[in-house]
Design an enzyme around this catalytic site. Sequence first.
Site, mmCIF file in Angstrom:
data_model
loop_
_atom_site.group_PDB
_atom_site.id
_atom_site.type_symbol
_atom_site.label_atom_id
_atom_site.label_comp_id
_atom_site.label_asym_id
_atom_site.label_seq_id
_atom_site.Cartn_x
_atom_site.Cartn_y
_atom_site.Cartn_z
ATOM 1 N N LEU A 41 118.497 66.148 -24.331
ATOM 2 C CA LEU A 41 118.324 66.805 -23.044
ATOM 3 C C LEU A 41 116.882 67.275 -23.025
ATOM 4 O O LEU A 41 116.438 67.963 -23.948
ATOM 5 C CB LEU A 41 119.303 67.983 -22.929
ATOM 6 N N ASP A 42 116.127 66.867 -22.016
ATOM 7 C CA ASP A 42 114.704 67.199 -21.942
ATOM 8 C C ASP A 42 114.473 68.696 -22.074
ATOM 9 O O ASP A 42 115.325 69.504 -21.698
ATOM 10 C CB ASP A 42 114.108 66.744 -20.608
ATOM 11 N N THR A 43 113.294 69.052 -22.540
ATOM 12 C CA THR A 43 112.923 70.458 -22.708
ATOM 13 C C THR A 43 113.054 71.220 -21.395
ATOM 14 O O THR A 43 113.498 72.369 -21.381
ATOM 15 C CB THR A 43 111.479 70.558 -23.241
ATOM 16 N N SER A 45 115.105 70.591 -18.985
ATOM 17 C CA SER A 45 116.464 70.503 -18.454
ATOM 18 C C SER A 45 117.336 71.510 -19.186
ATOM 19 O O SER A 45 117.020 71.945 -20.286
ATOM 20 C CB SER A 45 117.021 69.085 -18.640
#
Length: 188
Positions: A41-43, A45
């Site tokens: 999960l992207d930073t 997000s």
Amino acid sequence: MSRLILLNKPYGVLCQFTAEDGRQTLKDCVPVPGVYAAGRLDTDSEGLLLLTDDGTLQHRIADPRHKLPKTYLVQVEGEPDEAALAALRAGVDLGDFVTRPCEARRVAEPDWLWPRDPPVRFRKTVPTSWLEIVLREGKNRQVRRMTAKVGHPTLRLLRVAIGPWLLEGLAPGQWREVEARLPATGGR
């Protein structure tokens, strides 16, 4: 016995256990040795991230061949019309790949949502809307790229479900351990 941990990953936390430049990592949220993220999960997000100590379960959750649905709530700039939603549903050509068909619909702003720190940018002249998008794949920054391609850049992105596992009841940074069972192929 395998472990499976559901974490509400806060905004700004790196999806890894090794620190970089003093930034927060999963280690700051889940002080449990021997578990690893099943997917990423992207930073920038937020939301549901699964961690396990079982390599088979980790692979089953993260591998798109198992078609485990991942559900996102997405705050976007503007008000997507049916044509934009249809484009998302059909699959979007992002240049380096075409996304698989997905589910996409407008939803009301969640009434249970916590404030984000830092807050999402606000512009008086540009309204925002919320979408629910369900993917059965997960390429790098895919949801953000998809919404931008149809003219509605993502402002906030939360993953709220992975297959049968739900974010429900977890505040940012909170986690709980659940029974570690392999989901049936094909998702919910």
